[in-house]
Design a protein around this motif. Structure first.
Motif, PDB file in Angstrom:
ATOM      1  N   GLY A 103      30.773  10.820  42.826  1.00  0.00           N
ATOM      2  CA  GLY A 103      31.630  11.801  43.425  1.00  0.00           C
ATOM      3  C   GLY A 103      31.383  12.235  44.861  1.00  0.00           C
ATOM      4  O   GLY A 103      32.335  12.512  45.652  1.00  0.00           O
ATOM      5  N   VAL A 104      30.242  11.708  45.590  1.00  0.00           N
ATOM      6  CA  VAL A 104      30.031  11.634  46.935  1.00  0.00           C
ATOM      7  C   VAL A 104      30.805  10.673  47.565  1.00  0.00           C
ATOM      8  O   VAL A 104      31.665  10.882  48.546  1.00  0.00           O
ATOM      9  CB  VAL A 104      28.495  11.799  47.130  1.00  0.00           C
ATOM     10  N   VAL A 105      30.655   9.653  47.134  1.00  0.00           N
ATOM     11  CA  VAL A 105      31.377   8.574  47.816  1.00  0.00           C
ATOM     12  C   VAL A 105      32.340   7.890  46.715  1.00  0.00           C
ATOM     13  O   VAL A 105      31.912   6.780  45.766  1.00  0.00           O
ATOM     14  CB  VAL A 105      30.377   7.086  48.385  1.00  0.00           C
ATOM     15  N   THR A 106      33.337   8.193  46.923  1.00  0.00           N
ATOM     16  CA  THR A 106      34.445   7.940  45.723  1.00  0.00           C
ATOM     17  C   THR A 106      34.897   6.557  45.544  1.00  0.00           C
ATOM     18  O   THR A 106      35.543   5.891  44.609  1.00  0.00           O
ATOM     19  CB  THR A 106      35.739   9.095  45.798  1.00  0.00           C
ATOM     20  N   SER A 107      34.703   5.742  46.791  1.00  0.00           N
ATOM     21  CA  SER A 107      35.082   4.354  46.893  1.00  0.00           C
ATOM     22  C   SER A 107      34.047   3.480  45.895  1.00  0.00           C
ATOM     23  O   SER A 107      34.352   2.337  45.755  1.00  0.00           O
ATOM     24  CB  SER A 107      35.103   3.912  48.240  1.00  0.00           C
ATOM     25  N   VAL A 114      34.272  19.789  50.386  1.00  0.00           N
ATOM     26  CA  VAL A 114      32.883  19.851  50.868  1.00  0.00           C
ATOM     27  C   VAL A 114      31.777  20.468  50.265  1.00  0.00           C
ATOM     28  O   VAL A 114      30.662  19.761  49.874  1.00  0.00           O
ATOM     29  CB  VAL A 114      32.894  20.666  52.321  1.00  0.00           C
ATOM     30  N   PRO A 115      32.281  21.503  49.299  1.00  0.00           N
ATOM     31  CA  PRO A 115      31.019  22.146  48.498  1.00  0.00           C
ATOM     32  C   PRO A 115      30.835  21.282  47.245  1.00  0.00           C
ATOM     33  O   PRO A 115      29.581  21.049  46.916  1.00  0.00           O
ATOM     34  CB  PRO A 115      31.731  23.475  47.943  1.00  0.00           C
ATOM     35  N   SER A 116      31.838  20.685  46.756  1.00  0.00           N
ATOM     36  CA  SER A 116      31.758  19.632  45.617  1.00  0.00           C
ATOM     37  C   SER A 116      30.950  18.271  45.986  1.00  0.00           C
ATOM     38  O   SER A 116      30.062  17.973  45.306  1.00  0.00           O
ATOM     39  CB  SER A 116      33.051  19.153  45.241  1.00  0.00           C
ATOM     40  N   LYS A 117      31.097  17.858  47.254  1.00  0.00           N
ATOM     41  CA  LYS A 117      30.335  16.707  47.645  1.00  0.00           C
ATOM     42  C   LYS A 117      28.759  17.267  47.890  1.00  0.00           C
ATOM     43  O   LYS A 117      27.784  16.321  47.445  1.00  0.00           O
ATOM     44  CB  LYS A 117      31.056  16.114  48.853  1.00  0.00           C
ATOM     45  N   LEU A 118      28.656  18.186  48.430  1.00  0.00           N
ATOM     46  CA  LEU A 118      27.345  18.964  48.542  1.00  0.00           C
ATOM     47  C   LEU A 118      26.509  18.971  47.236  1.00  0.00           C
ATOM     48  O   LEU A 118      25.299  18.364  47.014  1.00  0.00           O
ATOM     49  CB  LEU A 118      27.136  20.002  49.302  1.00  0.00           C
TER      50      LEU A 118
END
Length: 580
Positions: free
Chosen positions: A346-350, A105-109
């Motif tokens: 990094g937020v949407v790894t797909s 969560v912190p990483s995606k934010l």
């Protein structure tokens, strides 16, 4: 460890994106590589904005000379002692290290915020490039927060489309081109200021002659950096100049964004190479741009508050100036678009990086048509620093403080829980910083400093209470095994250690030609400055300088790019022969 376990880990490593792995020793570079990168990154089209901004803020010349020196020195030291040691010690990008420290969560934010901020930076660069065509296409200056010309909107969108597509599909080719732009850009910013000094002197003293250093101080203090805003109010103080110049890159050094770059440095002292960007870009170019902006505003009779970078560059350097604005804006926009795409991935790894970059490109295209973004660029990067610096504090605490207190760095990942202390630290620090600035308890340009310190303290205290004080021997053992297998993988990927330097006669001649070419352009600018006893002589020598700069630009790019291609081809041939 069993052979099956090693095989499984090796397979996992091979399937991971290179950005998720620590950099290998074979991927590291020497100091000159980073000197060139920082110079190219920080001599950009927005330097015209920064130079004019300090004039508009009412800085005095002495305060600018001293304040920018101190602030940029603090920035270099921050790169050297904050970002570089952690980057070299972990060999990880900031995104990967944060993922291991703080989890999903912190990483995606963080990645989402980065993607948005870098998209806006790219948009500002594209807007600056679009202003270069103001005089050519005859559309009105964009002085409002929103666009007021259909021609400008179409132009900005077109330039933006090209930038997005190149960043998505042709970034390597552009990166090669951008690498040779730095010496030329630095030369052009320097000569632009020199050539405009007699014009400023004519306005101040009625003579085009600049009487040495004392004359420079008198002219610059009375006509450019006057100590008063355009409406006559008291200007920004020395402390403010130090704060803004230190904080302009705070997201990169104190916020540790440049871990992603410096992880490829052989030694942490390579952080000192950021001085090429800070002192050639954020010192020389800002001061020179201030003189160019003040002179251009007088000549074209447009307030320096409203004058556009393209107009400034054209007045100082003629059509070569338009090339400066376009190249400086375009190359920097593409680099930041690339970063934004990586963060979005990094937020949407797909998503692939290309698809992520194209999606981010939509934000960039929309933002690039709004002039208020680039006109408030100094404040924008200052607030960006305040937003991202707490993450730098969290990672600083994780790398330096927790181990020395006997705590576990990657405790949240070992415990398989969300790193709540990281989220709380980021949120609390941002809230307090915003409240302090809003209530005028601290100036915005220094807010990143207490934000960094507070985030370190908060994270250590909260992490200790929520799991960092515990030990996780199994998780640490797994990480040691993983690191060993990564090292083994890098050893298989390392290129042969052979000398690939191109020492051919033609390549050496090409290098001499472009160096002499830039020296000749600089020398012609000195002739304009030092040999213009009156307006007539000044205009004559200025016209000759425009011709020299134009021809010199063509010669430079032909010879420098030719040399670059020869060097790359030689290295490729040597490696191929060695492999064979």
């Amino acid at each position: 460890m069993s052979n099956d376990a090693a095989t499984d880990i090796d397979e996992q490593i091979r399937e991971m994106d290179a950005e998720q792995l620590p950099a290998g020793q074979h991927e590291t570079h020497r100091p000159g590589h980073f000197a060139g990168l920082y110079a190219a990154e920080n001599v950009a089209g927005t330097e015209f904005i920064f130079g004019a901004t300090f004039v508009i803020l009412g800085a005095s010349l002495v305060d600018v000379l001293i304040g920018l020196a101190i602030g940029n020195l603090l920035a270099v030291l921050s790169f050297r002692f904050l970002a570089a040691p952690i980057a070299v010690g972990t060999r990880m990008s900031v995104y990967t290290y944060l993922e291991r420290v703080a989890g999903g969560v912190p990483s995606k934010l963080f990645n989402g915020v980065n993607a948005f901020l870098f998209a806006l930076i790219s948009a500002a660069m594209i807007t600056v490039s679009a202003t270069a065509f103001n005089l050519v296409l005859d559309f009105e200056p964009q002085t409002e927060a929103f666009p007021t010309s259909l021609s400008f909107i179409i132009l900005a969108a077109a330039i933006g489309c090209v930038a997005v597509l190149v960043a998505a599909f042709g970034f390597n080719a552009l990166a090669e081109f951008a690498s040779i732009c730095a010496p030329w850009l630095m030369t052009m910013f320097a000569v632009g200021g020199l050539v405009m000094l007699p014009a400023v002197a004519q306005t101040a003293t009625g003579s085009t002659v600049v009487d040495g250093w004392s004359g420079f101080l008198e002219i610059g203090g009375s006509e450019v950096f006057t100590g008063e805003t355009p409406d006559g109010a008291a200007g920004i103080t020395l402390l403010g100049i130090i704060g803004y110049s230190w904080g302009a890159n705070s997201f990169a050094h104190t916020g540790l964004i440049d871990m992603s770059l410096l992880r490829y440095a052989k030694k942490s002292w390579y952080g000192y190479m950021s001085a090429t960007g800070m002192f050639l870009g954020h010192y020389m170019a800002w001061i020179s741009a201030g003189f160019m902006g003040a002179a251009a505003a007088t000549i074209v009779q447009i307030s320096i508050v409203d004058i556009e970078p393209g107009n400034v560059a054209f007045t100082a350097l003629s059509y070569t100036g338009l090339v400066v604005v376009v190249v400086a804006g375009w190359t920097t926009a593409n680099a930041n678009l690339y970063r934004s795409g990586l963060a979005a991935q990094g937020v949407v790894t797909s998503l692939s990086r290309k698809k992520a970059t194209l999606i981010i490109g939509v934000i960039v295209l929309v933002a690039s048509i709004f002039p208020f973004i680039y006109r408030n660029y100094l404040l924008f990067v200052t607030y960006a620093g305040i937003t991202l610096v707490p993450i730098g504090g969290i990672l600083f605490a994780s790398y330096w403080i927790l181990p020395r207190l006997g705590m576990t760095v990657f405790w949240a990942r070992y415990k398989n829980v969300m790193n709540t202390p990281a989220l709380l630290t980021w949120g609390i620090t941002l809230g307090l910083a915003a409240a302090s600035v809003a209530l005028d308890l601290m100036p915005v340009y220094f807010a990143f400093v207490p934000a960094f310190a507070l985030s370190i303290v908060l994270y250590v205290l909260l992490a200790k209470r929520m799991g960092a004080a515990e030990s996780y021997p199994e998780g640490e053992a797994d990480d040691r095994v993983f690191a060993e297998r990564v090292q083994a993988y890098h050893e298989t990927q390392a290129a042969p250690d052979v000398d690939t330097q191109d020492r051919s006669t033609l390549s050496r001649v090409l290098r001499v030609v472009w160096i002499v070419d830039l020296v000749a352009v600089f020398a012609m600018a000195l002739v304009v400055l030092l040999s213009s006893p009156d307006v007539s002589a000044y205009e004559s020598r200025q016209a000759l300088f425009y011709w020299v700069a134009s021809v010199g630009t063509v010669i430079y790019f032909v010879t420098a790019y030719w040399e670059l291609r020869r060097r790359k081809a030689h290295a490729k041939d040597v490696l191929a022969q060695h492999a064979g």
